[in-house]
Design a protein around this motif. Structure first.
Motif, PDB file in Angstrom:
ATOM      1  N   VAL A 214       0.838  -1.199   0.000  1.00  0.00           N
ATOM      2  CA  VAL A 214       0.000   0.000   0.000  1.00  0.00           C
ATOM      3  C   VAL A 214       0.869   1.245   0.000  1.00  0.00           C
ATOM      4  CG1 VAL A 214      -1.657   1.341   1.344  1.00  0.00           C
ATOM      5  CG2 VAL A 214      -1.959  -1.121   1.097  1.00  0.00           C
ATOM      6  N   MET A 215       1.881   1.277   0.858  1.00  0.00           N
ATOM      7  CA  MET A 215       2.775   2.429   0.892  1.00  0.00           C
ATOM      8  C   MET A 215       3.486   2.606  -0.443  1.00  0.00           C
ATOM      9  SD  MET A 215       4.061   5.070   2.303  1.00  0.00           S
ATOM     10  CE  MET A 215       3.794   5.077   4.080  1.00  0.00           C
ATOM     11  N   ALA A 216       3.833   1.518  -1.105  1.00  0.00           N
ATOM     12  CA  ALA A 216       4.489   1.618  -2.410  1.00  0.00           C
ATOM     13  C   ALA A 216       3.584   2.306  -3.417  1.00  0.00           C
ATOM     14  CB  ALA A 216       4.872   0.222  -2.907  1.00  0.00           C
ATOM     15  N   ARG A 217       2.290   1.983  -3.393  1.00  0.00           N
ATOM     16  CA  ARG A 217       1.356   2.628  -4.320  1.00  0.00           C
ATOM     17  C   ARG A 217       1.154   4.101  -3.962  1.00  0.00           C
ATOM     18  NH1 ARG A 217      -1.036  -2.586  -4.197  1.00  0.00           N
ATOM     19  NH2 ARG A 217      -2.510  -2.012  -2.537  1.00  0.00           N
TER      20      ARG A 217
ATOM     21  N   LEU B 222       1.253  -2.211 -10.667  1.00  0.00           N
ATOM     22  CA  LEU B 222       2.681  -2.526 -10.793  1.00  0.00           C
ATOM     23  C   LEU B 222       3.471  -1.935  -9.637  1.00  0.00           C
ATOM     24  CD1 LEU B 222       3.222  -1.929 -14.640  1.00  0.00           C
ATOM     25  CD2 LEU B 222       2.905  -4.107 -13.447  1.00  0.00           C
ATOM     26  N   ALA B 223       3.078  -0.738  -9.203  1.00  0.00           N
ATOM     27  CA  ALA B 223       3.774  -0.099  -8.086  1.00  0.00           C
ATOM     28  C   ALA B 223       3.641  -0.924  -6.820  1.00  0.00           C
ATOM     29  CB  ALA B 223       3.220   1.305  -7.861  1.00  0.00           C
ATOM     30  N   GLY B 224       2.513  -1.619  -6.652  1.00  0.00           N
ATOM     31  CA  GLY B 224       2.319  -2.435  -5.464  1.00  0.00           C
ATOM     32  C   GLY B 224       3.321  -3.562  -5.335  1.00  0.00           C
ATOM     33  N   ARG B 225       3.936  -3.938  -6.451  1.00  0.00           N
ATOM     34  CA  ARG B 225       4.943  -5.005  -6.419  1.00  0.00           C
ATOM     35  C   ARG B 225       6.256  -4.542  -5.801  1.00  0.00           C
ATOM     36  NH1 ARG B 225       4.151  -7.737 -12.457  1.00  0.00           N
ATOM     37  NH2 ARG B 225       1.899  -8.126 -12.263  1.00  0.00           N
TER      38      ARG B 225
ATOM     39  N   GLY C 218       6.587  -3.507  -2.873  1.00  0.00           N
ATOM     40  CA  GLY C 218       6.492  -3.619  -1.425  1.00  0.00           C
ATOM     41  C   GLY C 218       7.785  -4.042  -0.754  1.00  0.00           C
ATOM     42  N   PRO C 219       8.512  -5.040  -1.299  1.00  0.00           N
ATOM     43  CA  PRO C 219       9.789  -5.426  -0.674  1.00  0.00           C
ATOM     44  C   PRO C 219      10.784  -4.270  -0.583  1.00  0.00           C
ATOM     45  CG  PRO C 219       9.063  -7.133  -2.172  1.00  0.00           C
ATOM     46  CD  PRO C 219       8.127  -5.969  -2.373  1.00  0.00           C
ATOM     47  N   LEU C 220      10.765  -3.387  -1.573  1.00  0.00           N
ATOM     48  CA  LEU C 220      11.649  -2.225  -1.521  1.00  0.00           C
ATOM     49  C   LEU C 220      11.254  -1.312  -0.362  1.00  0.00           C
ATOM     50  CD1 LEU C 220      13.867  -0.398  -2.639  1.00  0.00           C
ATOM     51  CD2 LEU C 220      12.183   0.525  -4.262  1.00  0.00           C
ATOM     52  N   VAL C 221       9.955  -1.138  -0.164  1.00  0.00           N
ATOM     53  CA  VAL C 221       9.482  -0.321   0.956  1.00  0.00           C
ATOM     54  C   VAL C 221       9.866  -0.983   2.279  1.00  0.00           C
ATOM     55  CG1 VAL C 221       7.435   0.595   2.116  1.00  0.00           C
ATOM     56  CG2 VAL C 221       7.611   0.697  -0.371  1.00  0.00           C
ATOM     57  N   ASP C 222       9.811  -2.311   2.342  1.00  0.00           N
ATOM     58  CA  ASP C 222      10.239  -3.018   3.558  1.00  0.00           C
ATOM     59  C   ASP C 222      11.682  -2.671   3.908  1.00  0.00           C
ATOM     60  OD1 ASP C 222       7.879  -4.359   4.165  1.00  0.00           O
ATOM     61  OD2 ASP C 222       8.333  -6.002   2.791  1.00  0.00           O
TER      62      ASP C 222
ATOM     63  N   TYR D 163      -7.236   0.021   4.713  1.00  0.00           N
ATOM     64  CA  TYR D 163      -6.344  -0.160   3.577  1.00  0.00           C
ATOM     65  C   TYR D 163      -6.217  -1.647   3.306  1.00  0.00           C
ATOM     66  CZ  TYR D 163      -4.867   4.682   3.802  1.00  0.00           C
ATOM     67  OH  TYR D 163      -4.855   6.054   3.790  1.00  0.00           O
ATOM     68  N   ALA D 164      -5.899  -1.966   2.059  1.00  0.00           N
ATOM     69  CA  ALA D 164      -5.656  -3.364   1.709  1.00  0.00           C
ATOM     70  C   ALA D 164      -4.843  -3.420   0.444  1.00  0.00           C
ATOM     71  CB  ALA D 164      -6.967  -4.116   1.514  1.00  0.00           C
ATOM     72  N   SER D 165      -4.079  -4.490   0.296  1.00  0.00           N
ATOM     73  CA  SER D 165      -3.346  -4.680  -0.920  1.00  0.00           C
ATOM     74  C   SER D 165      -4.313  -4.913  -2.055  1.00  0.00           C
ATOM     75  CB  SER D 165      -2.402  -5.883  -0.788  1.00  0.00           C
ATOM     76  OG  SER D 165      -1.445  -5.635   0.207  1.00  0.00           O
ATOM     77  N   TYR D 166      -3.936  -4.532  -3.269  1.00  0.00           N
ATOM     78  CA  TYR D 166      -4.800  -4.710  -4.419  1.00  0.00           C
ATOM     79  C   TYR D 166      -5.166  -6.165  -4.584  1.00  0.00           C
ATOM     80  CZ  TYR D 166      -6.395  -4.850  -9.208  1.00  0.00           C
ATOM     81  OH  TYR D 166      -7.130  -5.056 -10.347  1.00  0.00           O
ATOM     82  N   GLY D 167      -6.439  -6.427  -4.762  1.00  0.00           N
ATOM     83  CA  GLY D 167      -6.905  -7.782  -4.938  1.00  0.00           C
ATOM     84  C   GLY D 167      -7.465  -8.373  -3.667  1.00  0.00           C
ATOM     85  N   SER D 168      -7.181  -7.767  -2.497  1.00  0.00           N
ATOM     86  CA  SER D 168      -7.738  -8.250  -1.248  1.00  0.00           C
ATOM     87  C   SER D 168      -8.983  -7.466  -0.909  1.00  0.00           C
ATOM     88  CB  SER D 168      -6.712  -8.116  -0.111  1.00  0.00           C
ATOM     89  OG  SER D 168      -6.423  -6.770   0.117  1.00  0.00           O
ATOM     90  N   ARG D 169      -9.784  -8.001  -0.034  1.00  0.00           N
ATOM     91  CA  ARG D 169     -11.065  -7.354   0.299  1.00  0.00           C
ATOM     92  C   ARG D 169     -10.830  -6.232   1.299  1.00  0.00           C
ATOM     93  NH1 ARG D 169     -16.394 -10.461   2.716  1.00  0.00           N
ATOM     94  NH2 ARG D 169     -17.764  -8.619   2.766  1.00  0.00           N
ATOM     95  N   GLN D 170     -11.386  -5.039   0.972  1.00  0.00           N
ATOM     96  CA  GLN D 170     -11.261  -3.901   1.884  1.00  0.00           C
ATOM     97  C   GLN D 170     -12.459  -3.845   2.800  1.00  0.00           C
ATOM     98  OE1 GLN D 170     -10.590  -0.667  -0.990  1.00  0.00           O
ATOM     99  NE2 GLN D 170      -8.719  -0.361   0.153  1.00  0.00           N
TER     100      GLN D 170
END
Length: 223
Positions: A67-70, A183-186, A188-192, A215-222
């Motif tokens: 989420v932070m990556a997006r 694509l930005a959501g991918r 996440g490891p960089l944000v970690d 908040y939720a990652s894309y594709g998960s239920r909010q």
């Protein structure tokens, strides 16, 4: 006309000039306070989308890293959408309706030749921002989307764009963000890794997406 300019649309009035003229007439007969309000919104309203992004960043400090990556990518997505739109503007070179249609009146200074009308930069920026934010938080994205519609409509009301200018601008912004935000959501490891370093105070500690409230990652239920 050279081959490179064969597809240029110099006069967009044949597309929806009648609708533009109707809206322009409404603007000319509207109360002065309403015109002034729309004029101010049209000129300064894009700043609200920056506020939305700051709010998304503040909330995302406690969200998962995707989420932070997006959130961090959202301003870059707007820049990319603006760049794509600039290519269209340079290829089409459509004259502004306030300069093309006799009797039309613009509430702000009518841009001169070289500042082309198609597509609308304001619409591109607003819809790219709103769509990018929708991939962060759907409620926030919907609110931003409402203001994006108001921004696009205001550009026709003040007289500097045809309706098709803002419609295509909205489509460009929406499609650019719809492609780039997932694509930005991918990243996440960089944000970690960034959260584990000196940027932790800015990015926050994060938490698992199943407990990230609102908040939720894309594709998960909010929620």
């Amino acid at each position: 006309m050279t081959p490179s300019r064969a597809l240029a649309v110099y006069d967009g009035s044949g597309i929806d000039g009648g609708l533009y003229t109707r809206v322009n007439g409404w603007a000319q007969s509207a109360p002065h306070w309403l015109d002034e309000l729309i004029k101010v919104w049209s000129a300064l309203g894009l700043g609200l989308f920056a506020v939305f992004m700051l709010y998304a960043w503040w909330r995302a400090r406690g969200a998962d890293s995707a989420v932070m990556a997006r959130v961090l990518a959202s301003p870059l997505i707007v820049v990319v959408a603006y760049g794509v739109n600039s290519v269209f503007k340079g290829a089409v070179e459509e004259l502004r309706p306030c300069a093309q249609i006799p009797g039309s009146v613009s509430l702000e200074t009518c841009p001169g030749t070289g500042d082309w009308s198609f597509p609308s930069n304001h619409s591109v920026i607003a819809f790219a921002a709103a769509t990018a934010l929708w991939f962060v938080n759907r409620r926030l994205g919907l609110v931003a989307g409402l203001f994006a519609v108001l921004m696009a409509a205001s550009r026709v009301w003040v007289g500097v764009h045809y309706p098709h200018d803002v419609a295509v601008g909205a489509l460009v912004g929406l499609l650019a963000a719809a492609v780039l935000a997932p694509l930005a959501g991918r990243c996440g490891p960089l944000v970690d890794r960034m959260r584990a370093g000196a940027l932790r105070p800015l990015l926050g500690p994060g938490q698992p997406p199943v407990v990230a409230r609102g908040y939720a990652s894309y594709g998960s239920r909010q929620r």
